[in-house]
Design a protein around this motif. Structure first.
Motif, PDB file in Angstrom:
ATOM      1  N   LYS A   1       0.831  -1.203   0.000  1.00  0.00           N
ATOM      2  CA  LYS A   1       0.000   0.000   0.000  1.00  0.00           C
ATOM      3  C   LYS A   1       0.872   1.262   0.000  1.00  0.00           C
ATOM      4  N   TYR A   2       1.971   1.227   0.750  1.00  0.00           N
ATOM      5  CA  TYR A   2       2.898   2.360   0.785  1.00  0.00           C
ATOM      6  C   TYR A   2       3.510   2.589  -0.603  1.00  0.00           C
ATOM      7  N   GLU A   3       3.953   1.538  -1.263  1.00  0.00           N
ATOM      8  CA  GLU A   3       4.549   1.670  -2.595  1.00  0.00           C
ATOM      9  C   GLU A   3       3.536   2.239  -3.591  1.00  0.00           C
ATOM     10  N   ASN A   4       2.284   1.815  -3.467  1.00  0.00           N
ATOM     11  CA  ASN A   4       1.234   2.358  -4.333  1.00  0.00           C
ATOM     12  C   ASN A   4       1.019   3.843  -4.069  1.00  0.00           C
ATOM     13  N   ALA A   5       1.020   4.220  -2.800  1.00  0.00           N
ATOM     14  CA  ALA A   5       0.858   5.631  -2.437  1.00  0.00           C
ATOM     15  C   ALA A   5       2.012   6.472  -2.988  1.00  0.00           C
ATOM     16  N   MET A   6       3.232   5.957  -2.888  1.00  0.00           N
ATOM     17  CA  MET A   6       4.391   6.692  -3.405  1.00  0.00           C
ATOM     18  C   MET A   6       4.341   6.775  -4.932  1.00  0.00           C
ATOM     19  N   LYS A   7       3.849   5.734  -5.566  1.00  0.00           N
ATOM     20  CA  LYS A   7       3.692   5.752  -7.024  1.00  0.00           C
ATOM     21  C   LYS A   7       2.709   6.851  -7.429  1.00  0.00           C
ATOM     22  N   LEU A   8       1.615   6.981  -6.680  1.00  0.00           N
ATOM     23  CA  LEU A   8       0.647   8.052  -6.948  1.00  0.00           C
ATOM     24  C   LEU A   8       1.290   9.430  -6.799  1.00  0.00           C
ATOM     25  N   MET A   9       2.042   9.630  -5.715  1.00  0.00           N
ATOM     26  CA  MET A   9       2.705  10.928  -5.505  1.00  0.00           C
ATOM     27  C   MET A   9       3.662  11.230  -6.656  1.00  0.00           C
ATOM     28  N   GLU A  10       4.418  10.243  -7.085  1.00  0.00           N
ATOM     29  CA  GLU A  10       5.361  10.454  -8.179  1.00  0.00           C
ATOM     30  C   GLU A  10       4.631  10.794  -9.477  1.00  0.00           C
ATOM     31  N   GLU A  11       3.545  10.082  -9.753  1.00  0.00           N
ATOM     32  CA  GLU A  11       2.773  10.345 -10.970  1.00  0.00           C
ATOM     33  C   GLU A  11       2.152  11.737 -10.941  1.00  0.00           C
ATOM     34  N   ARG A  12       1.614  12.131  -9.793  1.00  0.00           N
ATOM     35  CA  ARG A  12       0.918  13.411  -9.683  1.00  0.00           C
ATOM     36  C   ARG A  12       1.869  14.590  -9.577  1.00  0.00           C
ATOM     37  N   CYS A  13       2.930  14.406  -8.826  1.00  0.00           N
ATOM     38  CA  CYS A  13       3.815  15.535  -8.528  1.00  0.00           C
ATOM     39  C   CYS A  13       5.067  15.576  -9.387  1.00  0.00           C
ATOM     40  N   GLY A  14       5.283  14.543 -10.190  1.00  0.00           N
ATOM     41  CA  GLY A  14       6.345  14.598 -11.174  1.00  0.00           C
ATOM     42  C   GLY A  14       7.686  14.048 -10.768  1.00  0.00           C
ATOM     43  N   ASN A  15       7.898  13.767  -9.502  1.00  0.00           N
ATOM     44  CA  ASN A  15       9.190  13.270  -9.003  1.00  0.00           C
ATOM     45  C   ASN A  15      10.360  13.975  -9.690  1.00  0.00           C
ATOM     46  N   SER A  16      10.485  15.245  -9.408  1.00  0.00           N
ATOM     47  CA  SER A  16      11.533  16.163  -9.869  1.00  0.00           C
ATOM     48  C   SER A  16      11.477  16.473 -11.366  1.00  0.00           C
TER      49      SER A  16
ATOM     50  N   VAL B   1       2.786  28.233  -2.751  1.00  0.00           N
ATOM     51  CA  VAL B   1       4.171  28.253  -3.198  1.00  0.00           C
ATOM     52  C   VAL B   1       4.326  27.285  -4.368  1.00  0.00           C
ATOM     53  N   ASP B   2       5.304  27.552  -5.187  1.00  0.00           N
ATOM     54  CA  ASP B   2       5.641  26.676  -6.298  1.00  0.00           C
ATOM     55  C   ASP B   2       6.759  25.768  -5.813  1.00  0.00           C
ATOM     56  N   ALA B   3       6.588  24.467  -5.965  1.00  0.00           N
ATOM     57  CA  ALA B   3       7.561  23.512  -5.441  1.00  0.00           C
ATOM     58  C   ALA B   3       7.741  22.362  -6.413  1.00  0.00           C
ATOM     59  N   TYR B   4       8.865  21.666  -6.263  1.00  0.00           N
ATOM     60  CA  TYR B   4       8.980  20.401  -6.980  1.00  0.00           C
ATOM     61  C   TYR B   4       9.155  19.296  -5.949  1.00  0.00           C
ATOM     62  N   TYR B   5       8.680  18.114  -6.313  1.00  0.00           N
ATOM     63  CA  TYR B   5       8.645  16.961  -5.415  1.00  0.00           C
ATOM     64  C   TYR B   5       9.692  15.937  -5.818  1.00  0.00           C
ATOM     65  N   GLU B   6      10.340  15.370  -4.800  1.00  0.00           N
ATOM     66  CA  GLU B   6      11.297  14.302  -5.049  1.00  0.00           C
ATOM     67  C   GLU B   6      11.461  13.469  -3.778  1.00  0.00           C
ATOM     68  N   ASP B   7      11.139  12.187  -3.882  1.00  0.00           N
ATOM     69  CA  ASP B   7      11.387  11.222  -2.809  1.00  0.00           C
ATOM     70  C   ASP B   7      10.890  11.668  -1.430  1.00  0.00           C
TER      71      ASP B   7
ATOM     72  N   LEU C   1      14.281  26.042   0.238  1.00  0.00           N
ATOM     73  CA  LEU C   1      13.515  25.521   1.365  1.00  0.00           C
ATOM     74  C   LEU C   1      13.152  24.073   1.049  1.00  0.00           C
ATOM     75  N   ARG C   2      13.501  23.169   1.967  1.00  0.00           N
ATOM     76  CA  ARG C   2      13.137  21.766   1.796  1.00  0.00           C
ATOM     77  C   ARG C   2      12.065  21.405   2.817  1.00  0.00           C
ATOM     78  N   ILE C   3      10.998  20.779   2.341  1.00  0.00           N
ATOM     79  CA  ILE C   3       9.918  20.304   3.206  1.00  0.00           C
ATOM     80  C   ILE C   3       9.951  18.783   3.163  1.00  0.00           C
ATOM     81  N   THR C   4      10.303  18.179   4.277  1.00  0.00           N
ATOM     82  CA  THR C   4      10.365  16.726   4.384  1.00  0.00           C
ATOM     83  C   THR C   4       9.054  16.236   4.978  1.00  0.00           C
ATOM     84  N   LEU C   5       8.319  15.438   4.218  1.00  0.00           N
ATOM     85  CA  LEU C   5       7.009  14.962   4.663  1.00  0.00           C
ATOM     86  C   LEU C   5       7.154  13.921   5.764  1.00  0.00           C
ATOM     87  N   THR C   6       6.270  14.007   6.756  1.00  0.00           N
ATOM     88  CA  THR C   6       6.272  13.035   7.855  1.00  0.00           C
ATOM     89  C   THR C   6       5.053  12.127   7.799  1.00  0.00           C
ATOM     90  N   ASN C   7       3.891  12.704   7.550  1.00  0.00           N
ATOM     91  CA  ASN C   7       2.663  11.910   7.437  1.00  0.00           C
ATOM     92  C   ASN C   7       1.654  12.683   6.603  1.00  0.00           C
TER      93      ASN C   7
END
Length: 159
Positions: free
Chosen positions: A3-18, A46-52, A128-134
């Motif tokens: 389930k975690y891997e699926n959630a991360m796959k969604l984030m990468e697809e939606r947010c572009g993974n850099s 804010v405008d941001a890019y997502y990675e890992d 500025l780096r935002i590290t996600l926790t939950n």
């Protein structure tokens, strides 16, 4: 896949993974209290890019969000792609600092406006780096079988 891997796959697809910029709401705790003396939220887009599991933002160290983060680095974000999360924010320093060269190169590629508005020659132009926790990711299409993912980014789990 878990389930975690699926959630991360969604984030990468939606947010572009850099590979693309994302407009996100960034909430901090304001420096001034409300009339009752209690802390109050302060939010901005804010405008941001997502990675890992992290978002990166180009900003000015003198902005109110950075002054607020200096006092309390716990933040919340929300995205137009059906996700909300809590995390910790960190000033990585001047955008042109050698240690930020890889991030800066990505920002120049991803943010079309960066060269014209990044003001990176100013020492107050920082990363500025935002590290996600939950957080929570909603998938109305149930692409990977689930409608809702409650994600623990630290322990790499999802319910």
């Amino acid at each position: 896949m878990s389930k975690y891997e699926n959630a991360m796959k969604l984030m990468e697809e939606r947010c572009g993974n850099s590979s693309k910029d994302n407009l996100i709401a960034l909430a901090t705790i304001a420096l001034s209290a409300n009339a009752a003396g209690n802390p109050r939220p302060s939010v901005r887009m804010v405008d941001a890019y997502y990675e890992d599991g992290m978002f990166y933002v180009s900003t000015d160290a003198k902005k109110s969000k950075m002054l607020e983060i200096e006092k309390n680095n716990e933040v919340a974000i929300g995205g137009l792609d059906w996700f909300v999360a809590n995390g910790t924010a960190e000033n990585l320093g001047w955008a042109k600092d050698e240690k930020n060269s890889e991030i800066r190169a990505k920002m120049k590629k991803i943010f079309e406006w960066f060269d014209d508005h990044g003001d990176e020659d100013s020492p107050s132009s920082i990363v500025l780096r935002i590290t996600l926790t939950n957080g929570t990711i909603i998938d109305n299409d149930q692409k990977y079988g689930e409608w809702k993912y409650e994600v623990d980014f630290v322990n790499k789990t999802a319910k």
